[in-house]
Scaffold this active site. Structure first.
Site, PDB file in Angstrom:
ATOM      1  N   ASN A  19       0.880  -1.169   0.000  1.00 32.81           N
ATOM      2  CA  ASN A  19       0.000   0.000   0.000  1.00 32.81           C
ATOM      3  C   ASN A  19       0.919   1.221   0.000  1.00 32.81           C
ATOM      4  OD1 ASN A  19       0.470   1.116   2.723  1.00 32.81           O
ATOM      5  ND2 ASN A  19      -0.514  -0.752   3.468  1.00 32.81           N
ATOM      6  N   ASN A  68      -7.881  -7.740   9.937  1.00 33.06           N
ATOM      7  CA  ASN A  68      -7.933  -8.417   8.643  1.00 33.06           C
ATOM      8  C   ASN A  68      -8.030  -9.936   8.738  1.00 33.06           C
ATOM      9  OD1 ASN A  68      -5.629  -5.923   7.786  1.00 33.06           O
ATOM     10  ND2 ASN A  68      -7.704  -5.999   6.983  1.00 33.06           N
ATOM     11  N   ARG A  87       0.489 -11.645   2.300  1.00 39.07           N
ATOM     12  CA  ARG A  87      -0.331 -11.816   3.505  1.00 39.07           C
ATOM     13  C   ARG A  87      -1.110 -13.130   3.525  1.00 39.07           C
ATOM     14  NH1 ARG A  87      -3.286  -6.795   6.177  1.00 39.07           N
ATOM     15  NH2 ARG A  87      -3.091  -8.298   7.877  1.00 39.07           N
ATOM     16  N   ARG A 134      -8.783  -3.926  -2.176  1.00 39.34           N
ATOM     17  CA  ARG A 134      -8.446  -5.208  -1.552  1.00 39.34           C
ATOM     18  C   ARG A 134      -9.568  -6.241  -1.733  1.00 39.34           C
ATOM     19  NH1 ARG A 134      -4.105  -4.935   2.010  1.00 39.34           N
ATOM     20  NH2 ARG A 134      -2.641  -3.425   1.165  1.00 39.34           N
ATOM     21  N   HIS A 163      -8.434   0.210   2.702  1.00 39.48           N
ATOM     22  CA  HIS A 163      -9.395  -0.602   3.454  1.00 39.48           C
ATOM     23  C   HIS A 163     -10.501   0.330   3.957  1.00 39.48           C
ATOM     24  CE1 HIS A 163      -6.419  -4.027   4.703  1.00 39.48           C
ATOM     25  NE2 HIS A 163      -7.267  -4.495   3.815  1.00 39.48           N
ATOM     26  N   ASP A 165     -11.845   0.487   6.757  1.00 39.15           N
ATOM     27  CA  ASP A 165     -11.634   0.996   8.128  1.00 39.15           C
ATOM     28  C   ASP A 165     -10.605   2.115   8.201  1.00 39.15           C
ATOM     29  OD1 ASP A 165      -9.207  -0.338   7.960  1.00 39.15           O
ATOM     30  OD2 ASP A 165      -9.583  -1.689   9.648  1.00 39.15           O
ATOM     31  N   ALA A 251       3.071   1.120   8.145  1.00 41.05           N
ATOM     32  CA  ALA A 251       2.576  -0.049   7.382  1.00 41.05           C
ATOM     33  C   ALA A 251       1.184   0.219   6.830  1.00 41.05           C
ATOM     34  CB  ALA A 251       2.546  -1.282   8.269  1.00 41.05           C
ATOM     35  N   CYS A 257      -7.050  -1.185  12.984  1.00 42.07           N
ATOM     36  CA  CYS A 257      -6.419  -2.308  12.265  1.00 42.07           C
ATOM     37  C   CYS A 257      -5.753  -3.291  13.209  1.00 42.07           C
ATOM     38  CB  CYS A 257      -5.336  -1.808  11.322  1.00 42.07           C
ATOM     39  SG  CYS A 257      -5.820  -0.558  10.169  1.00 42.07           S
TER      40      CYS A 257
HETATM   41  N1  ARG Z   1       0.288  -3.457   5.788  1.00 40.15           N
HETATM   42  C1  ARG Z   1      -1.045  -3.942   5.934  1.00 40.15           C
HETATM   43  C2  ARG Z   1      -1.692  -4.103   4.577  1.00 40.15           C
HETATM   44  O1  ARG Z   1      -1.407  -3.300   3.716  1.00 40.15           O
HETATM   45  C3  ARG Z   1      -1.831  -3.008   6.824  1.00 40.15           C
HETATM   46  C4  ARG Z   1      -3.210  -3.501   7.126  1.00 40.15           C
HETATM   47  C5  ARG Z   1      -4.021  -2.524   7.925  1.00 40.15           C
HETATM   48  N2  ARG Z   1      -5.261  -3.078   8.304  1.00 40.15           N
HETATM   49  C6  ARG Z   1      -6.464  -2.495   8.206  1.00 40.15           C
HETATM   50  N3  ARG Z   1      -7.481  -3.115   8.675  1.00 40.15           N
HETATM   51  N4  ARG Z   1      -6.613  -1.344   7.590  1.00 40.15           N
HETATM   52  O2  ARG Z   1      -2.455  -5.009   4.333  1.00 40.15           O
END
Ligand code: ARG
Length: 270
Positions: A19, A68, A87, A134, A163, A165, A251, A257
Site C-alpha cells: 500500500n 484483517n 499476507r 483489496r 481498506h 476501516d 505499514a 487495524c
Molecule cells: N500493511 C497492511 C496491509 O497493507 C496493513 C493492514 C491494515 N489493516 C487495516 N485493517 N486497515 O495489508
C-alpha cells in the site's frame, strides 16, 4: 464486555510494499512499535475490554493487523482471503486460532478476495463493504448471503484509503465517522442516505488515521493527531482517547487495524 483480538508486534516490520504508506526504506522502530502496541492494549483494557492474543509468527509481519483476520458474526467467522501473496500465509494462522477458540470458520469460494473487518463493517443491521482495492464487490455480496444481511458495497477510490476501516468507522447503529474523499459519488450518497449522524474527518486528520478508531461503549480510541475529530466526538457525547501509533502508520495501519472485535461492535445490531 468487549472482547478484542490483538497480536503482539514481535515479528512486525516493513518487509514489503503493498500500500502507498509502506516503504521498506522507512523501517518501523521495533522497540517503539512494541511500546506503542502495549500502550494501546493497556488503554483498551482500562476501558473495560478483554484482550485475547494471537501468537505472532516470524515471516508474517502484518499479522499484527488482526482486523484483517476475518469478519465476525456471532460465533461464526468469515475468514479473509488476502489479495496479496505476502499476507496469504496469515489465513491458516487465523483459521487455527478461530477454531481453537470456539468460532465456526467459514471460507469464501476461492475466486474472491476479502480482507475481513478491514473492509466489512456493520452499522445497524447493514454491512458496509469496501471494495476495489483489496476485497472485491462480489465477495461482499457473498458474505451478505452467508450471514443473511443486507450489504452496501462501497467503492474505495484513493489508494491511501485502501481498506474501509481507514476512512469509515461506525460508532452506533445510527452514527459513524468518515472521510468522504475516499469514496466515489455513489458511495458518498449511500452513506449520507443510510447513516443519520455523520462526523466528517478533514484530510490532514484522515492521514493521521482518524477514521481508524476503536469503539468501546462510548469511548473512542485513535492515533494521536486527530484534535478536530476528538472535538466533534466530545460534542456528540463520546469520550475520545489518543495513543501514539506512528510505527504502525508506516505499514498503513493504526488503532482499529490492530484489533478485531470478537463479540461484535457497538454499532452492529446482529
Ligand atoms: N500493511 C497492511 C496491509 O497493507 C496493513 C493492514 C491494515 N489493516 C487495516 N485493517 N486497515 O495489508
Amino acid at each position: 464486555m468487549a472482547r478484542i483480538l490483538m497480536c503482539p508486534p514481535e515479528h512486525y516490520g516493513i518487509e514489503y510494499e503493498i500500500n502507498p504508506w509502506m516503504n521498506t526504506q522507512r523501517q518501523a522502530d521495533h522497540a517503539l512499535a512494541a511500546e506503542q502496541w502495549s500502550r494501546l492494549r493497556d488503554l483498551l483494557e482500562s476501558l473495560g475490554a478483554t484482550i485475547e492474543q494471537l501468537t505472532p509468527v516470524a515471516g508474517l509481519p502484518d499479522l499484527v493487523f488482526t482486523a484483517n483476520a476475518g469478519m465476525i458474526h456471532g460465533d461464526r467467522v468469515i475468514l479473509s482471503r488476502f489479495r496479496h501473496p505476502q499476507r496469504q500465509g496469515e489465513e491458516a494462522v487465523d483459521a487455527a486460532w478461530f477454531s481453537e477458540n470456539g468460532f465456526q470458520v467459514e471460507r469464501l469460494p476461492e475466486e474472491h478476495f476479502f480482507e475481513g473487518a478491514g473492509d466489512a463493517l456493520f452499522c445497524g443491521s447493514t454491512l458496509f463493504g469496501g471494495y476495489h482495492i483489496r476485497s472485491d464487490a462480489a465477495a461482499q455480496q457473498e458474505v451478505g448471503r452467508l450471514v443473511g444481511c443486507r450489504v452496501l458495497p462501497l467503492e474505495l477510490v484513493d489508494p491511501y484509503y485502501y481498506h474501509l476501516d481507514t476512512c469509515f468507522c461506525p460508532l452506533t447503529p445510527t452514527a459513524a465517522v468518515w472521510f468522504p474523499h475516499a469514496f466515489d459519488e455513489y458511495g458518498r450518497r449511500v452513506i449520507r442516505a443510510e447513516i443519520p449522524e455523520l462526523i466528517e474527518v478533514q484530510e490532514d486528520e484522515a492521514r493521521s488515521f482518524a477514521c481508524n478508531a476503536v469503539v468501546v461503549g462510548s469511548d473512542v480510541v485513535t492515533n494521536t493527531g486527530c484534535p478536530d475529530l476528538h472535538r466533534q466526538l466530545k460534542a456528540a457525547g463520546f469520550t475520545p482517547h489518543e495513543t501514539p501509533l506512528s510505527e504502525f502508520v508506516k505499514a498503513g495501519g493504526s488503532a482499529k487495524c490492530l484489533t478485531l472485535r470478537l463479540d461484535g461492535e457497538e454499532a452492529a445490531t446482529w
